[in-house]
Design a protein around this motif. Structure first.
Motif, mmCIF file in Angstrom:
data_model
loop_
_atom_site.group_PDB
_atom_site.id
_atom_site.type_symbol
_atom_site.label_atom_id
_atom_site.label_comp_id
_atom_site.label_asym_id
_atom_site.label_seq_id
_atom_site.Cartn_x
_atom_site.Cartn_y
_atom_site.Cartn_z
ATOM 1 N N UNK A 43 -128.586 55.802 10.998
ATOM 2 C CA UNK A 43 -129.680 56.729 11.279
ATOM 3 C C UNK A 43 -129.159 58.041 11.868
ATOM 4 N N UNK A 44 -129.698 59.142 11.403
ATOM 5 C CA UNK A 44 -129.355 60.443 11.977
ATOM 6 C C UNK A 44 -130.300 60.677 13.144
ATOM 7 N N UNK A 45 -129.745 60.755 14.350
ATOM 8 C CA UNK A 45 -130.579 60.890 15.546
ATOM 9 C C UNK A 45 -130.932 62.344 15.834
ATOM 10 N N UNK A 46 -129.934 63.230 15.719
ATOM 11 C CA UNK A 46 -130.164 64.651 16.007
ATOM 12 C C UNK A 46 -129.417 65.486 14.969
ATOM 13 N N UNK A 47 -129.913 66.686 14.747
ATOM 14 C CA UNK A 47 -129.190 67.656 13.925
ATOM 15 C C UNK A 47 -129.163 68.993 14.665
ATOM 16 N N UNK A 48 -128.058 69.704 14.507
ATOM 17 C CA UNK A 48 -127.918 71.032 15.109
ATOM 18 C C UNK A 48 -128.156 72.091 14.051
ATOM 19 N N UNK A 49 -129.163 72.925 14.253
ATOM 20 C CA UNK A 49 -129.502 73.966 13.268
ATOM 21 C C UNK A 49 -129.407 75.358 13.884
ATOM 22 N N UNK A 50 -128.609 75.512 14.945
ATOM 23 C CA UNK A 50 -128.456 76.806 15.595
ATOM 24 C C UNK A 50 -127.687 76.668 16.890
ATOM 25 N N UNK A 51 -127.519 77.804 17.573
ATOM 26 C CA UNK A 51 -126.713 77.834 18.800
ATOM 27 C C UNK A 51 -127.517 77.473 20.043
ATOM 28 N N UNK A 52 -128.827 77.689 20.012
ATOM 29 C CA UNK A 52 -129.645 77.491 21.205
ATOM 30 C C UNK A 52 -129.825 76.026 21.559
ATOM 31 N N UNK A 53 -130.227 75.785 22.821
ATOM 32 C CA UNK A 53 -130.459 74.417 23.283
ATOM 33 C C UNK A 53 -131.543 73.748 22.447
#
Length: 408
Positions: free
Chosen positions: A379-389
């Motif tokens: 399962x993919x729990x989180x994805x990062x789509x930018x620099x911000x928190x």
């Protein structure tokens, strides 16, 4: 008032100034004459005719004075230009901040922007294909090529194309919109894994162990998670078990300070398992809700390092029942299929419960997220789509596919 005395003092004062100026002028004339004579001697020694020495000296002085004035003007203009550029930048930043405060980006908008490169590389080419010809063998071969180029992987691509082909035949679909809708639905079916969502309330403290190779963004991801959980009112403890990378603990300490979390750290080069032990003890003693343990970047091909990770896993399990409750593998989306190879190796070493994919906004290889879910069942729990928190998002397959296929 004795006006005559005052006037006498003024005359005497001006007389002293005049005398000082006369002496200064005399000294200047003496120095100038000495300088002029010496300059002429040098010029004569260089072959300049004596009759032209004065002209050459005055010419050199004129050039030097001109250069000095030009330099002064250039410095003033440069300073003025810097000042002019700074004001609009500050104003722009302020305006942008006010705008962001007034109209924060929605979750959908953040996802759409983060997947822009993958959307362009994938959906743009798919729409061109769907609007061009009938669904025949040549069509399916080109569709396979498009999906593999977007790093869906061979196994995932084969499964997706086969399902797409069957649906099209049964429904006799044609046209861009119908074909796109079928592909989108089949992609969603692949990504909807029968796994429980990440629940930080099920254990107290909830222990998260974060692993991955160097450079994927583990420490930054942990910092963002800590800040998000802290905003939710959770008490978070961070364990700096990455004792090998220079300044890794310092970096995590900065995140801990930002988010108001406690951090457990040892000296650089210490035993990571000892840090894990102390972090677990501290989390229990301080009644923390969540313990997030940062670990050293492991090359998935290095057996000794993978063994050390297993040791950390065992230490956590001895101190807190069933810990770590989540073992999250961080993968860099920009590495494409290499991330899939990393995931396979880590799965052989420890039980991975979820994946965090970073840097999706910086690549057109977003298909690797589908490959991870499909081929490994993780399962993919989180994805990062930018620099911000806030650009570290809880993964929602429906939202992911919608943002990927959205008309723009």
């Amino acid at each position: 008032m004795d006006w005559s005395g005052i006037m006498n003092d003024i005359y005497r004062f001006w007389g002293e100034i005049a005398q000082w100026l006369e002496q200064a002028l005399h000294r200047f004339n003496t120095l100038w004459a000495s300088f002029f004579r010496r300059a002429c001697e040098i010029l004569v020694g260089m072959g300049v005719p004596e009759q032209q020495c004065a002209l050459v000296v005055y010419g050199i002085l004129y050039l030097l004075a001109t250069l000095l004035v030009l330099l002064l003007v250039w410095r003033l203009l440069r300073r003025k230009r810097r000042g002019a550029a700074k004001v609009p930048a500050d104003v722009g930043e302020k305006a942008a901040g006010e705008s962001a405060a007034a109209e924060p980006l929605s979750v959908v908008e953040r996802m759409r922007r983060g997947l822009a490169k993958t959307h362009t590389a994938l959906v743009g080419r798919i729409d061109g294909l769907f609007g061009g010809s009938a669904v025949d063998d040549a069509f399916l071969e080109e569709l396979e090529e498009i999906l593999i180029t977007a790093d869906f992987g061979v196994k995932t691509t084969t499964a997706l194309v086969d399902a797409f082909k069957q649906r099209v035949a049964v429904e006799r679909a044609q046209g861009v919109e119908q074909l796109r809708a079928i592909l989108k639905q089949e992609l969603l079916e692949l990504m909807r894994l029968p796994v429980a969502e990440l629940d930080v309330e099920r254990q107290h403290p909830m222990v998260m162990m974060v692993i991955g190779v160097n450079g994927v963004g583990k420490t930054t991801t942990i910092g963002k998670l800590a800040q998000q959980y802290s905003k939710q009112g959770k008490k978070v403890v961070l364990g700096a078990a990455d004792t090998f990378r220079a300044a890794a603990a310092d970096q995590l300490s900065i995140w801990a300070e930002r988010s108001g979390c406690d951090i457990i750290r040892h000296e650089e080069g210490s035993d990571p398992a000892a840090v894990a032990f102390d972090s677990a003890k501290a989390a229990v003693a301080r009644d923390a809700d969540i313990l997030i343990l940062d670990t050293a970047g492991r090359l998935h091909t290095k057996v000794n390092l993978m063994e050390e990770m297993k040791k950390i896993h065992r230490v956590l399990g001895r101190e807190i029942d069933a810990a770590p409750h989540e073992t999250l593998l961080v993968l860099d989306a920009t590495t494409g299929q290499n991330a899939l190879a990393q995931a396979r190796q880590f799965c052989q070493a420890v039980k991975i419960t979820g994946v965090i994919i970073t840097k999706l906004d910086g690549t057109a290889k977003g298909g690797m997220a589908v490959a991870i879910a499909t081929e490994l069942g993780l399962p993919i729990r989180y994805i990062g789509v930018g620099e911000g928190v806030d650009d570290l998002r809880v993964f929602d397959p429906d939202l992911f596919v919608d943002a990927l296929f959205e008309n723009r």
